[in-house]
Scaffold this motif. Structure first.
Motif, PDB file in Angstrom:
ATOM      1  N   ALA A   1      -2.934   6.826   4.387  1.00 47.07           N
ATOM      2  CA  ALA A   1      -1.736   6.728   5.024  1.00 47.07           C
ATOM      3  C   ALA A   1      -1.419   7.640   6.322  1.00 47.07           C
ATOM      4  O   ALA A   1      -1.605   8.776   6.093  1.00 47.07           O
ATOM      5  CB  ALA A   1      -0.431   6.575   4.163  1.00 47.07           C
ATOM      6  N   TRP A   2      -1.230   7.131   7.393  1.00 49.66           N
ATOM      7  CA  TRP A   2      -0.807   8.104   8.535  1.00 49.66           C
ATOM      8  C   TRP A   2       0.309   7.140   9.284  1.00 49.66           C
ATOM      9  O   TRP A   2      -0.105   6.218   9.634  1.00 49.66           O
ATOM     10  CB  TRP A   2      -1.872   8.635   9.199  1.00 49.66           C
ATOM     11  N   ASP A   3       1.153   7.960   9.840  1.00 54.86           N
ATOM     12  CA  ASP A   3       2.071   7.458  10.948  1.00 54.86           C
ATOM     13  C   ASP A   3       2.596   6.035  10.232  1.00 54.86           C
ATOM     14  O   ASP A   3       3.117   6.083   9.105  1.00 54.86           O
ATOM     15  CB  ASP A   3       1.607   7.255  12.393  1.00 54.86           C
ATOM     16  N   LYS A   4       2.534   4.922  10.704  1.00 59.18           N
ATOM     17  CA  LYS A   4       2.900   3.504  10.533  1.00 59.18           C
ATOM     18  C   LYS A   4       1.809   2.636   9.904  1.00 59.18           C
ATOM     19  O   LYS A   4       1.951   1.568   9.403  1.00 59.18           O
ATOM     20  CB  LYS A   4       3.490   2.784  11.576  1.00 59.18           C
TER      21      LYS A   4
ATOM     22  N   LEU B   1       0.671  -1.168   0.051  1.00 62.36           N
ATOM     23  CA  LEU B   1       0.001   0.062   0.139  1.00 62.36           C
ATOM     24  C   LEU B   1       0.798   1.242   0.165  1.00 62.36           C
ATOM     25  O   LEU B   1       1.926   1.183   0.636  1.00 62.36           O
ATOM     26  CB  LEU B   1      -1.109   0.007   1.141  1.00 62.36           C
ATOM     27  N   SER B   2       0.414   2.396  -0.667  1.00 61.40           N
ATOM     28  CA  SER B   2       0.952   3.670  -0.589  1.00 61.40           C
ATOM     29  C   SER B   2       1.104   4.285   0.778  1.00 61.40           C
ATOM     30  O   SER B   2       0.025   4.170   1.223  1.00 61.40           O
ATOM     31  CB  SER B   2       0.324   4.512  -1.630  1.00 61.40           C
ATOM     32  N   PHE B   3       2.178   4.743   1.141  1.00 60.40           N
ATOM     33  CA  PHE B   3       2.320   5.345   2.377  1.00 60.40           C
ATOM     34  C   PHE B   3       2.907   6.856   2.130  1.00 60.40           C
ATOM     35  O   PHE B   3       2.910   7.669   3.145  1.00 60.40           O
ATOM     36  CB  PHE B   3       3.627   4.610   3.414  1.00 60.40           C
ATOM     37  N   THR B   4       2.071   7.363   1.152  1.00 57.41           N
ATOM     38  CA  THR B   4       2.021   8.777   0.885  1.00 57.41           C
ATOM     39  C   THR B   4       0.902   9.506   1.934  1.00 57.41           C
ATOM     40  O   THR B   4      -0.012   8.934   1.941  1.00 57.41           O
ATOM     41  CB  THR B   4       1.628   9.366  -0.595  1.00 57.41           C
ATOM     42  N   PRO B   5       1.564  10.386   2.626  1.00 57.76           N
ATOM     43  CA  PRO B   5       0.531  10.695   3.612  1.00 57.76           C
ATOM     44  C   PRO B   5      -0.597  11.219   3.102  1.00 57.76           C
ATOM     45  O   PRO B   5      -0.790  11.849   2.088  1.00 57.76           O
ATOM     46  CB  PRO B   5       1.387  11.911   4.276  1.00 57.76           C
ATOM     47  N   GLY B   6      -1.852  11.056   3.691  1.00 57.65           N
ATOM     48  CA  GLY B   6      -3.166  11.481   3.566  1.00 57.65           C
ATOM     49  C   GLY B   6      -3.682  10.699   2.389  1.00 57.65           C
ATOM     50  O   GLY B   6      -3.256   9.444   2.224  1.00 57.65           O
ATOM     51  N   LEU B   7      -4.659  11.080   1.481  1.00 59.78           N
ATOM     52  CA  LEU B   7      -5.423  10.343   0.561  1.00 59.78           C
ATOM     53  C   LEU B   7      -4.953  10.460  -0.816  1.00 59.78           C
ATOM     54  O   LEU B   7      -4.440  11.503  -1.438  1.00 59.78           O
ATOM     55  CB  LEU B   7      -6.913  10.915   0.661  1.00 59.78           C
ATOM     56  N   SER B   8      -4.918   9.254  -1.555  1.00 60.24           N
ATOM     57  CA  SER B   8      -4.356   8.937  -2.850  1.00 60.24           C
ATOM     58  C   SER B   8      -5.276   8.254  -3.684  1.00 60.24           C
ATOM     59  O   SER B   8      -5.976   7.302  -3.067  1.00 60.24           O
ATOM     60  CB  SER B   8      -3.026   8.474  -2.837  1.00 60.24           C
TER      61      SER B   8
ATOM     62  N   VAL C   1      -5.092  -3.473   4.614  1.00 66.74           N
ATOM     63  CA  VAL C   1      -4.708  -2.768   5.686  1.00 66.74           C
ATOM     64  C   VAL C   1      -3.011  -3.080   5.952  1.00 66.74           C
ATOM     65  O   VAL C   1      -2.863  -4.143   5.492  1.00 66.74           O
ATOM     66  CB  VAL C   1      -5.291  -2.616   7.048  1.00 66.74           C
ATOM     67  N   ALA C   2      -1.974  -2.011   5.910  1.00 68.06           N
ATOM     68  CA  ALA C   2      -0.692  -2.489   6.118  1.00 68.06           C
ATOM     69  C   ALA C   2       0.094  -1.657   7.382  1.00 68.06           C
ATOM     70  O   ALA C   2      -0.629  -0.423   7.539  1.00 68.06           O
ATOM     71  CB  ALA C   2       0.163  -1.980   4.782  1.00 68.06           C
ATOM     72  N   TYR C   3       0.677  -2.122   7.808  1.00 69.37           N
ATOM     73  CA  TYR C   3       1.370  -1.555   9.047  1.00 69.37           C
ATOM     74  C   TYR C   3       2.963  -1.779   8.875  1.00 69.37           C
ATOM     75  O   TYR C   3       3.465  -2.936   8.625  1.00 69.37           O
ATOM     76  CB  TYR C   3       1.029  -2.519  10.344  1.00 69.37           C
ATOM     77  N   ARG C   4       3.712  -0.638   9.123  1.00 71.97           N
ATOM     78  CA  ARG C   4       5.184  -0.516   8.714  1.00 71.97           C
ATOM     79  C   ARG C   4       5.759  -1.110  10.311  1.00 71.97           C
ATOM     80  O   ARG C   4       5.864  -0.302  11.076  1.00 71.97           O
ATOM     81  CB  ARG C   4       5.451   0.839   8.300  1.00 71.97           C
ATOM     82  N   VAL C   5       6.267  -2.352  10.485  1.00 74.25           N
ATOM     83  CA  VAL C   5       6.819  -2.917  11.503  1.00 74.25           C
ATOM     84  C   VAL C   5       7.988  -2.062  11.934  1.00 74.25           C
ATOM     85  O   VAL C   5       8.361  -1.475  13.122  1.00 74.25           O
ATOM     86  CB  VAL C   5       7.193  -4.232  11.385  1.00 74.25           C
ATOM     87  N   ASN C   6       8.869  -1.871  10.975  1.00 71.50           N
ATOM     88  CA  ASN C   6      10.328  -1.072  11.084  1.00 71.50           C
ATOM     89  C   ASN C   6      10.774  -0.723   9.755  1.00 71.50           C
ATOM     90  O   ASN C   6       9.975  -0.710   8.936  1.00 71.50           O
ATOM     91  CB  ASN C   6      11.138  -2.026  11.842  1.00 71.50           C
TER      92      ASN C   6
END
Length: 441
Positions: free
Chosen positions: A122-125, A65-72, A166-171
């Motif tokens: 996307a927001w934070d992690k 998933l795109s982690f560009t902040p906000g809505l895309s 949904v995606a979560y950036r672990v590290n």
């Protein structure tokens, strides 16, 4: 003897496949559609599960998933123009074996338009996304006077899939993702049909036409992981689960100016699960290398058992697993323009001894090219063109297979197979600044 009496006497042969391969022009193995993204089509779908600017990467890997902040948001529109001929060497009528001639079909697959859309936030992690796609479909179309008419005339599959992810950036080096799918499938199938046999010497076969329509909803899930191996280098692995569906609809029969009241019919079908592994590596500020290997579990499609008020029928398909291999490059021409190209080869899951004109699927070679143009850092356009070369492959369908007793024989080949695909997409990032900038990896 009335048509209804003939139909009752012939009840065991009246059940027809509700969803059997109505997508002869499908551009992935079996009756799948690969064209879910203009961005990744430009590299022949190399790197499609490893992230990038294209939001459609979530289709193959929810962790991408795109982690560009906000809505895309992204909207794709793809025009698919396939071509395949069915050459008939010989054809025999069911039961009697009478010669049906050698009238083939000059072009058995129809053109089609495929829209797909995606959105991510996307927001934070965290990142969430939704995609509306069509993983299966397209049409085969032959007039019902051709020599292979007992093996199909007009066939269609329409499919819509809604995926939430949904995606979560672990590290810094690992992102995990998951999603759910809701899939709607609709099918229509027509062809010549044996309606009954009048006892005589020789037997008199009563023929007519059949039309089957059905639909169903099914549910599945997605899992994925994205590994950042080095700055600018990612490896993505995604899994799309199988989806069990039971196509439910009606079987209609007609002949000699009479119409039999529709019969209810059902056919269970397992849409295959799939694993996609991709890499993306920015080797210089301008050049990026990409690759993909994909396995599709089409071997789940071994038989199609159709049940109706007239009885039950089993069709042996004996499909193999499907494989897809692609490699591509991307070149950043300037801060606004990125060029890309790709080459791919796909192994059909359809074996030679069960290939049908309902799905004249063969091995294929992909050549693709495309570009992304950034009008601003917020707004961009993707364009892609692909040409697919299909192999000449045999059709050998004989009544020695119990499933073909009421279809007769058909000996021929699929030839002159090719596809031209043109795709365009628009993408907008509400969280980005308006200044044009270099595409980030």
């Amino acid at each position: 003897m009335t048509l209804r009496k003939w139909a009752v006497r012939a009840a065991p042969v009246l059940a027809m496949p509700v969803v059997v391969m109505a997508a002869g022009g499908a551009q992935a193995g079996g009756f799948g559609l690969r064209e879910q993204s203009s961005y990744y089509q430009g590299t022949a779908f190399a790197g499609n599960a490893a992230g990038g600017e294209g939001l459609a990467s979530m289709f193959w890997n929810p962790a991408a998933l795109s982690f560009t902040p906000g809505l895309s948001v992204e909207q794709n529109i793809t025009y698919i123009a396939p071509h395949a001929s069915v050459d008939v060497f010989s054809a025999g009528a069911p039961i009697t074996g009478a010669n049906l001639g050698n009238l083939g079909v000059g072009d058995i697959v129809d053109n089609g338009t495929l829209p797909t859309g995606y959105a991510s936030y996307a927001w934070d992690k965290w990142a969430v996304g939704v995609g509306i796609t069509s993983p299966y479909g397209l049409v085969t179309d032959a007039t019902c006077n051709w020599s292979g008419r007992y093996y199909g005339c007009y066939n269609r599959i329409f499919d819509v899939n809604v995926q939430g992810s949904v995606a979560y950036r672990v590290n810094d080096w690992l992102t995990l993702g998951a999603g759910v799918n809701v899939n709607y499938i609709e099918a229509k199938l027509t062809g010549a049909q044996v309606l009954g046999v009048v006892p005589a010497m020789p037997p008199i076969v009563v023929s007519g036409y059949s039309q089957v329509e059905g639909e169903d909803y099914g549910f599945g899930f997605n899992l994925g992981a994205l590994f950042t191996l080095a700055p600018g280098t990612t490896l993505g692995i995604g899994y799309r689960s199988f989806i069990d569906q039971t196509i439910t609809g009606q079987l209609g029969l007609s002949g000699r100016g009479q119409v039999i009241p529709p019969l209810s019919a059902t056919a269970p079908l397992t849409l295959p699960d799939q694993v996609t592994a991709s890499f993306r590596s920015q080797v210089t500020p301008q050049w990026t290398l990409l690759g993909t290997v994909e396995w599709t579990n089409w071997s789940t499609v071994q038989q199609l058992v159709v049940s109706s008020a007239a009885g039950q029928s089993t069709l042996d398909l004996k499909w193999n697993d499907g494989w897809f291999f692609s490699g591509g490059v991307e070149y950043q021409w300037d801060p606004k323009l990125a060029l890309r190209a790709g080459l791919a080869y796909e192994l059909t899951p359809v074996p030679d001894d069960t290939r049908s004109p309902r799905l004249p699927d063969t091995n294929r070679l992909w050549l693709s090219g495309g570009f992304t143009y950034n009008f601003t850092q917020q707004f961009s356009m993707d364009f892609a063109y692909s040409h697919i070369f299909g192999e000449t492959s045999p059709i050998t369908l004989l009544p020695t297979d119990p499933a073909n007793v009421t279809r007769g024989s058909l000996i021929g080949q699929v030839s002159d197979g090719y596809v031209d695909i043109v795709s365009v997409a628009l993408r907008y990032k509400f969280g980005a600044t308006t200044e044009a900038a270099l595409i980030t990896k």
